[in-house]
Design a protein around this motif. Structure first.
Motif, short mmCIF file in Angstrom:
data_model
loop_
_atom_site.label_atom_id
_atom_site.label_comp_id
_atom_site.label_asym_id
_atom_site.label_seq_id
_atom_site.Cartn_x
_atom_site.Cartn_y
_atom_site.Cartn_z
N THR A 3 27.03 59.38 53.62
CA THR A 3 27.00 60.43 54.65
C THR A 3 27.20 59.88 56.06
N GLY B 282 23.25 63.76 59.62
CA GLY B 282 22.93 62.80 58.56
C GLY B 282 21.48 62.40 58.50
N LEU B 283 20.84 62.28 59.69
CA LEU B 283 19.43 61.89 59.71
C LEU B 283 18.55 62.96 59.06
N CYS C 185 18.99 62.80 55.35
CA CYS C 185 18.25 61.65 54.80
C CYS C 185 16.76 61.97 54.68
N ALA D 26 14.69 62.06 51.22
CA ALA D 26 13.56 61.15 51.05
C ALA D 26 12.33 61.89 50.55
N ILE E 221 21.26 56.19 49.41
CA ILE E 221 22.01 56.72 50.56
C ILE E 221 22.73 55.58 51.28
N ILE F 281 24.90 55.07 54.78
CA ILE F 281 25.19 55.72 56.07
C ILE F 281 26.53 55.23 56.64
N ALA G 89 17.55 55.61 60.49
CA ALA G 89 17.65 56.13 59.12
C ALA G 89 16.94 55.24 58.10
N PHE H 161 13.88 56.40 56.23
CA PHE H 161 14.04 57.35 55.14
C PHE H 161 14.48 56.66 53.85
N VAL I 28 17.05 54.53 53.59
CA VAL I 28 18.46 54.15 53.60
C VAL I 28 18.56 52.62 53.54
N TYR J 205 24.44 50.51 55.62
CA TYR J 205 25.29 51.38 56.42
C TYR J 205 26.65 50.69 56.60
#
Length: 543
Positions: free
Chosen positions: A54, A63-64, A67, A71, A79, A81, A94, A97, A99, A102
């Motif tokens: 995402t 996106g946040l 997430c 979560a 996930i 990012i 993030a 959560f 993540v 990224y």
């Protein structure tokens, strides 16, 4: 196949990711696309995916926020990012959560490939863990307990091959062997009491088995302790608790219950010993070693006790002398070095303040136990004849002289070193086989093994097997079976009304089903039919 949901408000980014994943990663399937977090959330209510890729900045729901929602859901997907250089701080936010990674925009193909490889490996591990957990969940409780017992046995004997194989299973079973601290308690029969009762040496393992079973049942009833056998057939218990006092109290409680039950049911007393307190699972071998060493105190005591380092009244040098003596003896017997053997025995008894018949008996039985796991076993074993010499030792209230003790152990040494696979006794082979046949005819109803027959005659099992087969033109087990089947036929003829299971037991078979199978093979009809045949014949004869 794993499924991924792509979430980005830029159609070109979604198309790029979709084409790359579909063409280069056969383990992955693109399950859907969404242009913002809200659309993605609604799609995830009806489909399950393993990965969500995402973007951070998107309209409606970013996106946040997506997430955060994921979560808080049950069994959330992994996930990944997507962020620009100016969005790095948001990508970092993030992480709270869950993540794990990224990618910077524009997405580089190699970086995406590496990220997908890492996610694939993570999902593979999770899948295998879940599969193993389901498999272990189907294993019976008794099988699980057996795994734990085997692992503990391997642990205290430092069998690295078995530890490596069994520890992952114990881990999968989620068995907590030590929570705070624990120790190994060793329990064993006072074998001198068995000897004093006239028990055959071959029956000692039966009483060790009874001790192990009683300890297991009582430990389970008390709700603590893992019970297992070590390589020398000592009953061992891993006892855990909150602190030293709690653990020692549990040990005392269990020991008293086991000792009382054994005395009431068999008339045999039990001694025990406590090892060191350990907080690490893989230090339990030290606790076991200390318990075995401390249990040596029973050789110097005339009463059964639960020994620890604080009781028993035995000086450390006495235990050290015992250890040195056993080390010398275990080398002297296979080397047939009588002088070294007797010198070691002499030094041991000279170190004692008093030599009573019970001390000699305890030492002799301890010696046979140690040798049975090494040289005595390799040479075919002559423990029974050595044991008989020990039992015939005269008692003397005023004590025994060193000369009398050495004379006894000289006879025992000759028993232990007679014959062997490399030096068979110089006796006519026909006579040896004749003696074995006579013994089988007299004891066919008893459990007879080649090792037992060899020990009775005083030769090695391999040598006996060879000369018996050569002389009789059949293996000993076929001869034994023939004798049993002939005797069974005689019993059925003589007493046609006798129950088949009684006949089975009288000729040495525990299982009537096995007896019937062998009987049918030998006499070409089941024992019941054979019995019926001779019952009818007998009735016709009377008429």
């Amino acid at each position: 196949m794993y499924k991924v949901l792509i979430v980005d408000d830029e159609p070109l980014v979604r198309e790029y990711l979709k084409l790359h994943i579909t063409s280069n990663h056969p383990d992955w399937e693109v399950a859907g696309e969404a242009m913002d977090g809200q659309e993605a959330w609604e799609m995830l209510q009806s489909i399950r995916v393993h990965l969500v890729i995402t973007d951070i900045k998107m309209p409606v729901v970013d996106g946040l926020e997506l997430c955060g929602r994921l979560a808080r859901s049950d069994n959330p997907p992994i996930i990944l990012i997507l962020s620009g250089f100016d969005e790095f701080s948001l990508a970092r936010d993030a992480l709270r959560f869950g993540v794990q990674n990224y990618l910077l925009k524009p997405v580089v193909q190699d970086e995406l490939a590496e990220a997908l490889t890492q996610v694939t490996a993570q999902l593979d591990r999770k899948f295998h863990d879940e599969l193993a957990a389901r498999a272990m969940g189907k294993v019976s409780k008794e099988s699980q307990a057996q795994v734990v017992r085997q692992f503990l046995k391997a642990l205290v004997s430092e069998n690295r091959v078995e530890i490596k194989a069994l520890y992952p299973l114990v881990f999968r079973l989620k068995v907590q062997l030590i929570e705070t601290e624990g120790l190994i308690m060793v329990l064993d029969l006072d074998e001198d009491r068995l000897a004093q009762k006239g028990m055959p040496y071959s029956d000692f393992p039966v009483f060790r088995f009874i001790l192990h079973q009683m300890t297991g049942e009582l430990s389970e009833a008390c709700g603590f302790g893992f019970v297992f056998l070590d390589e020398d057939q000592h009953t061992c218990v891993l006892v855990t608790g909150e602190d030293k006092n709690d653990i020692e109290h549990k040990c005392r409680l269990l020991y008293d219950k086991v000792a009382s039950a054994m005395l009431a049911n068999t008339g045999i007393t039990v001694s025990g010993a406590l090892g060191t307190l350990e907080s690490e699972l893989f230090h339990l071998q030290y606790s076991h070693a200390k318990a075995i060493e401390t249990h040596g105190r029973c050789l110097f005591s005339e009463e059964p006790l639960l020994f620890n380092e604080r009781n028993g009244g035995v000086l450390p040098q006495c235990l050290s002398m015992l250890e040195q003596t056993m080390a010398t003896v275990q080398l002297a017997v296979p080397d047939r070095n009588e002088a070294a053997f007797l010198m070691a025995v002499k030094r041991y008894f000279e170190s004692l303040p008093h030599i009573g018949s019970v001390h000699v008996l305890k030492f002799g039985l301890h010696l046979l136990r140690q040798l049975a796991n090494g040289p005595l076993e390799r040479q075919g074993g002559f423990a029974e004849s050595a044991y008989q010499h020990l039992r015939q030792m005269p008692g003397n209230p005023s004590g025994l002289s060193i000369q009398a003790v050495l004379g006894l152990f000289q006879e025992i040494f000759h028993c232990l070193t007679r014959g062997g696979p490399e030096e068979p006794v110089h006796e006519n082979e026909q006579d040896i086989v004749s003696r074995v046949r006579t013994y089988i005819y007299s004891h066919y109803a008893e459990p007879l093994s080649l090792a037992l027959l060899a020990e009775k005659i005083g030769i090695s099992p391999g040598y006996l097997s060879s000369i018996f087969h050569k002389t009789m033109q059949e293996p000993y087990i076929k001869f034994l079976t023939r004798v049993r089947m002939e005797q069974a036929a005689k019993l059925l003829k003589a007493s046609p009304a006798m129950k088949v299971y009684d006949v089975s037991e009288k000729v040495g078979y525990v299982s009537v089903k096995h007896f019937s199978h062998v009987f049918k093979q030998f006499h070409h009809m089941p024992p019941g039919e054979y019995q019926e045949k001779y019952l009818n014949h007998k009735e016709r004869s009377i008429l």
